[in-house]
Design an enzyme around this catalytic site. Sequence first.
Site, PDB file in Angstrom:
ATOM      1  N   GLU A 126      54.428  45.640  58.268  1.00 46.73           N
ATOM      2  CA  GLU A 126      53.211  44.496  57.558  1.00 46.73           C
ATOM      3  C   GLU A 126      53.289  45.001  56.312  1.00 46.73           C
ATOM      4  O   GLU A 126      53.837  45.986  55.599  1.00 46.73           O
ATOM      5  CB  GLU A 126      52.059  44.638  58.395  1.00 46.73           C
ATOM      6  CG  GLU A 126      51.467  45.957  58.631  1.00 46.73           C
ATOM      7  CD  GLU A 126      50.395  45.974  59.587  1.00 46.73           C
ATOM      8  OE1 GLU A 126      49.095  46.255  59.209  1.00 46.73           O
ATOM      9  OE2 GLU A 126      50.606  45.985  60.774  1.00 46.73           O
ATOM     10  N   LYS A 128      51.814  46.177  52.652  1.00 46.51           N
ATOM     11  CA  LYS A 128      50.774  46.848  52.328  1.00 46.51           C
ATOM     12  C   LYS A 128      49.978  46.449  51.142  1.00 46.51           C
ATOM     13  O   LYS A 128      50.559  46.275  49.967  1.00 46.51           O
ATOM     14  CB  LYS A 128      51.215  48.361  51.859  1.00 46.51           C
ATOM     15  CG  LYS A 128      50.166  49.440  51.437  1.00 46.51           C
ATOM     16  CD  LYS A 128      51.044  50.751  51.297  1.00 46.51           C
ATOM     17  CE  LYS A 128      49.981  51.937  50.970  1.00 46.51           C
ATOM     18  NZ  LYS A 128      48.940  51.789  49.917  1.00 46.51           N
ATOM     19  N   ASP A 130      47.302  45.889  47.844  1.00 44.69           N
ATOM     20  CA  ASP A 130      46.963  46.708  47.045  1.00 44.69           C
ATOM     21  C   ASP A 130      45.497  46.531  46.614  1.00 44.69           C
ATOM     22  O   ASP A 130      45.307  46.160  45.687  1.00 44.69           O
ATOM     23  CB  ASP A 130      48.004  46.813  45.953  1.00 44.69           C
ATOM     24  CG  ASP A 130      47.803  47.992  44.912  1.00 44.69           C
ATOM     25  OD1 ASP A 130      47.088  48.915  45.469  1.00 44.69           O
ATOM     26  OD2 ASP A 130      48.387  48.185  44.008  1.00 44.69           O
ATOM     27  N   TYR A 239      43.863  46.478  61.087  1.00 40.52           N
ATOM     28  CA  TYR A 239      43.770  47.492  62.158  1.00 40.52           C
ATOM     29  C   TYR A 239      42.546  47.205  63.080  1.00 40.52           C
ATOM     30  O   TYR A 239      41.561  46.873  62.201  1.00 40.52           O
ATOM     31  CB  TYR A 239      43.836  48.812  61.817  1.00 40.52           C
ATOM     32  CG  TYR A 239      44.379  49.867  62.848  1.00 40.52           C
ATOM     33  CD1 TYR A 239      45.677  49.692  63.142  1.00 40.52           C
ATOM     34  CD2 TYR A 239      43.560  50.600  63.391  1.00 40.52           C
ATOM     35  CE1 TYR A 239      46.256  50.824  64.267  1.00 40.52           C
ATOM     36  CE2 TYR A 239      43.802  51.349  64.548  1.00 40.52           C
ATOM     37  CZ  TYR A 239      45.132  51.321  64.873  1.00 40.52           C
ATOM     38  OH  TYR A 239      45.556  52.315  65.899  1.00 40.52           O
ATOM     39  N   LYS A 325      56.766  52.635  49.868  1.00 35.91           N
ATOM     40  CA  LYS A 325      56.427  51.967  48.764  1.00 35.91           C
ATOM     41  C   LYS A 325      57.413  51.322  47.820  1.00 35.91           C
ATOM     42  O   LYS A 325      58.469  51.882  47.643  1.00 35.91           O
ATOM     43  CB  LYS A 325      55.694  52.936  47.851  1.00 35.91           C
ATOM     44  CG  LYS A 325      54.551  53.802  48.291  1.00 35.91           C
ATOM     45  CD  LYS A 325      53.181  53.227  48.209  1.00 35.91           C
ATOM     46  CE  LYS A 325      52.794  53.733  46.742  1.00 35.91           C
ATOM     47  NZ  LYS A 325      51.472  53.560  46.329  1.00 35.91           N
ATOM     48  N   CYS A 419      47.171  45.201   6.605  1.00 38.08           N
ATOM     49  CA  CYS A 419      46.812  44.501   7.597  1.00 38.08           C
ATOM     50  C   CYS A 419      47.682  43.170   7.256  1.00 38.08           C
ATOM     51  O   CYS A 419      47.906  42.418   6.350  1.00 38.08           O
ATOM     52  CB  CYS A 419      45.481  43.954   7.136  1.00 38.08           C
ATOM     53  SG  CYS A 419      44.916  42.451   8.112  1.00 38.08           S
ATOM     54  N   CYS A 422      45.340  39.963   5.696  1.00 34.75           N
ATOM     55  CA  CYS A 422      44.900  40.099   4.403  1.00 34.75           C
ATOM     56  C   CYS A 422      45.301  40.975   3.371  1.00 34.75           C
ATOM     57  O   CYS A 422      44.937  41.098   2.357  1.00 34.75           O
ATOM     58  CB  CYS A 422      43.448  40.015   4.607  1.00 34.75           C
ATOM     59  SG  CYS A 422      42.893  41.794   5.237  1.00 34.75           S
ATOM     60  N   CYS A 437      41.392  47.349  10.183  1.00 30.61           N
ATOM     61  CA  CYS A 437      41.579  46.583   9.055  1.00 30.61           C
ATOM     62  C   CYS A 437      40.092  46.832   8.594  1.00 30.61           C
ATOM     63  O   CYS A 437      39.067  46.110   9.168  1.00 30.61           O
ATOM     64  CB  CYS A 437      41.906  45.150   9.054  1.00 30.61           C
ATOM     65  SG  CYS A 437      41.517  44.296   7.514  1.00 30.61           S
ATOM     66  N   CYS A 443      38.833  39.291   6.010  1.00 32.71           N
ATOM     67  CA  CYS A 443      39.808  39.059   6.807  1.00 32.71           C
ATOM     68  C   CYS A 443      39.830  37.932   7.596  1.00 32.71           C
ATOM     69  O   CYS A 443      39.058  37.763   8.817  1.00 32.71           O
ATOM     70  CB  CYS A 443      40.281  40.591   7.515  1.00 32.71           C
ATOM     71  SG  CYS A 443      41.714  40.345   8.530  1.00 32.71           S
TER      72      CYS A 443
HETATM   73  S1  IVH Z   1      46.937  50.980  57.774  1.00 30.58           S
HETATM   74  C1  IVH Z   1      45.311  55.000  60.032  1.00 30.58           C
HETATM   75  N1  IVH Z   1      47.919  48.893  57.110  1.00 30.58           N
HETATM   76  O1  IVH Z   1      46.623  51.652  52.293  1.00 30.58           O
HETATM   77  C2  IVH Z   1      46.064  53.757  59.352  1.00 30.58           C
HETATM   78  N2  IVH Z   1      46.724  50.479  55.301  1.00 30.58           N
HETATM   79  O2  IVH Z   1      47.625  54.410  51.675  1.00 30.58           O
HETATM   80  C3  IVH Z   1      45.234  53.313  58.101  1.00 30.58           C
HETATM   81  N3  IVH Z   1      46.515  49.314  53.159  1.00 30.58           N
HETATM   82  O3  IVH Z   1      43.628  53.341  53.028  1.00 30.58           O
HETATM   83  C4  IVH Z   1      46.164  52.377  57.468  1.00 30.58           C
HETATM   84  N4  IVH Z   1      47.594  47.615  53.509  1.00 30.58           N
HETATM   85  O4  IVH Z   1      43.518  50.861  52.390  1.00 30.58           O
HETATM   86  C5  IVH Z   1      47.098  49.956  56.667  1.00 30.58           C
HETATM   87  N5  IVH Z   1      48.690  46.827  56.326  1.00 30.58           N
HETATM   88  C6  IVH Z   1      48.223  47.982  56.137  1.00 30.58           C
HETATM   89  C7  IVH Z   1      47.637  48.300  54.791  1.00 30.58           C
HETATM   90  C8  IVH Z   1      47.109  49.524  54.692  1.00 30.58           C
HETATM   91  C9  IVH Z   1      46.925  48.192  52.650  1.00 30.58           C
HETATM   92  C10 IVH Z   1      45.872  50.638  52.651  1.00 30.58           C
HETATM   93  C11 IVH Z   1      44.586  51.020  53.163  1.00 30.58           C
HETATM   94  C12 IVH Z   1      44.747  52.569  53.374  1.00 30.58           C
HETATM   95  C13 IVH Z   1      45.921  52.766  52.285  1.00 30.58           C
HETATM   96  C14 IVH Z   1      46.571  54.111  52.800  1.00 30.58           C
END
Ligand code: IVH
Length: 681
Positions: A126, A128, A130, A239, A325, A419, A422, A437, A443
């Site tokens: 899935e 991740k 941010d 989760y 990552k 600048c 001016c 400046c 200016c």
């Molecule tokens: S699972 C025990 N799934 O990434 C499992 N985390 O670096 C816990 N995060 O603190 C995390 N997308 O805030 C999980 N699809 C995803 C995620 C995810 C973002 C974040 C989460 C976690 C951090 C870990």
Amino acid sequence: MKNLFSEDNSLPSKSHLEDLELIDNLRKQLHEHNYNYYVLSQPTISDFEFDKLMRQLTDLEEQYPEFYDPNSPTMRVGSDINKSFSQVTHRYPMLSLQNTYTEGEVTDFYNRVKRSLNEDFEIVCELKFDGTSISLVYENGRLSQAITRGDGKQGDDVTANVRTVRNIPLVLKGDNIPDYIEARGEILLPWNVFEELNKEREAQEEPLFANPRNAASGTLKMQDSRVVASRRLESYVYYLMGEKLSSNSHFENMELARKWGLNVSKAMKRCSSLEEVFEFLKYWDVERKNLSVATDGVVLKIDSLLQQRNLGSTSKFPRWAIAYKFNAEQALTRLESVSYQVGRTGAVTPVANLEPVLLSGTTVKRASLYNEDAINALDLHIGDMVYVEKGGEIIPKITGVDKEARFLIGDRVRFAKRCPDCGTPLVRNEDEAVHYCPNSEDCPPQIKGRIEHFVTRKAMNITIGPETIGLLYDKNLIKDAADLYKLKFEDLVNLERWGETSANNLLASIEKSKSIPYERVLFALGIRFVGETVAHKLASAFHDIDMLAAATIEQLTSVEEIGDRIAQSVREYFENPKYVDFVNKLHSHGLQFELSKETMAARTEKLAGLTIVISGTFELHSRDEYKAMILQNGGKNSGSVSKNTDYILAGDNMGPAKLEKAEKLGVKIIDEKTFLEMLGF
Ligand code: IVH
């Protein structure tokens, strides 16, 4: 719903019951419409109809405060009464994830799991997200608490703020919902909201958020949930936790969560081979660029909860999951030239002009070079091939130079001496990285910038854009913001593409600004380091402009949160005859330069000479409200306990260090009721 019966315990009347039913019905309808709109993106009614239902519910709830429900759809707008967050211990710790960066490391993870389990297993891949992590506690299907990750064991209770996040259901849908579940997920600020927010902050010269993640976590920790509500945060649940979950599969749990109304990303796949995993990684590394929110990788989780339990966790990470990552996106392009931009305060920013290159779906032509030190550190030459990265920031940055590609060395980039607008020699103060400046009065970009600041919504709220300001300035119709008040119909109506309506509209907007209160006028002046909050503080400490102009450094710094830097800047402003002249001109046009009668009438001297420290959390008013009351009644609010402290206004959970210090110094501790009594409430 707390109390179906009125105070005297009699049964509610028939119409009462009908209204209660109506409230219940409206709440259900609105929850459903919120879900259709924010989770499914498939609204079934118009915004207008939605607002009508919402207004009906708000009116009824006002009429029947006894039917208060923190999970009512009306609570999404936020409120200003909660404040300082209390710490909550997580029932299940919030672990972090081990990061990996290469296919080799993913293979290692796969083989480790295989050896450990010694049986078949599936992996859920899935995205991740941010943002900032959140634990949503649902008791009997109702959102009861939302806690940040904190240190993994304890986090902040940010429930009031989280209630404003539109795609988080306050009440879960469907049947057979366990009496206790925790939905773990991520709170995010979508790219477009992030960009809008930063544009607004840039206009206000407030520090920019570096990326949507910082903006989301900053927003979640704000004191006023009404502001949080306006930020359009989103959530993704990844989760489920709880003892009574019906399925043994993470993937199925996510499908269940989706049915309950939680927002779960569709970008999710159950894989039974490493090849399938790699395919997912490859696909989303490209496709994620089309998403509305930031992602920084893929999370791989073993699907079976039983196998997850068998694999267990270290103190920090689960052994059944890893994060892969993505590489930060980079592009290589040629540096064509460097130009310089001058802001309203005179700060000069170097900008790299690049040969256009495609990066994360947009064509990049310019990148920020920050300051002279950053340029020198890169050893930059015109014509160099440079690496550009977006890395979450709106303005791309140059992260390196491909020196191998340098066959004809161009001129070394040296910071401008004068600048660009001016021609005045630039100055760089010791201990500062920024060039200025110094010709602030003549200016052009500084003058135009100051006028742009003067008219912003939070200052004088005059509806005029930067182009018109530029046009009026170039035509010599305005030389400073005070000249706006001299503009006449004839000046405007004959401008290119202008007509009677636009001329009248602008004049009306300028006229209306004359009633903008003193504190906002003070902010509009654009005194360096005097932002919105500082302007408010100065206005309540110095009731009119003459008092402020006469204030000494000592008097200025005795105001809470006004330090030397701000005090110095205020003094410099009022010692400059040109600025004094500017203020006088504004004064003569009828702008507000003293606190309004109503504000003044509400002021007393009941706390004159008293220094009060506020500590802990309160029930009756927020900390900010108590702060305002102290100032309003002539007292001084200080952040730390010292021998000068007269009282500590203490709420729940007062810090132990403060308590100890107070006891040692013999400072009187009062609760909120006593404080309010002192003010005669
Ligand atoms: S699972 C025990 N799934 O990434 C499992 N985390 O670096 C816990 N995060 O603190 C995390 N997308 O805030 C999980 N699809 C995803 C995620 C995810 C973002 C974040 C989460 C976690 C951090 C870990």
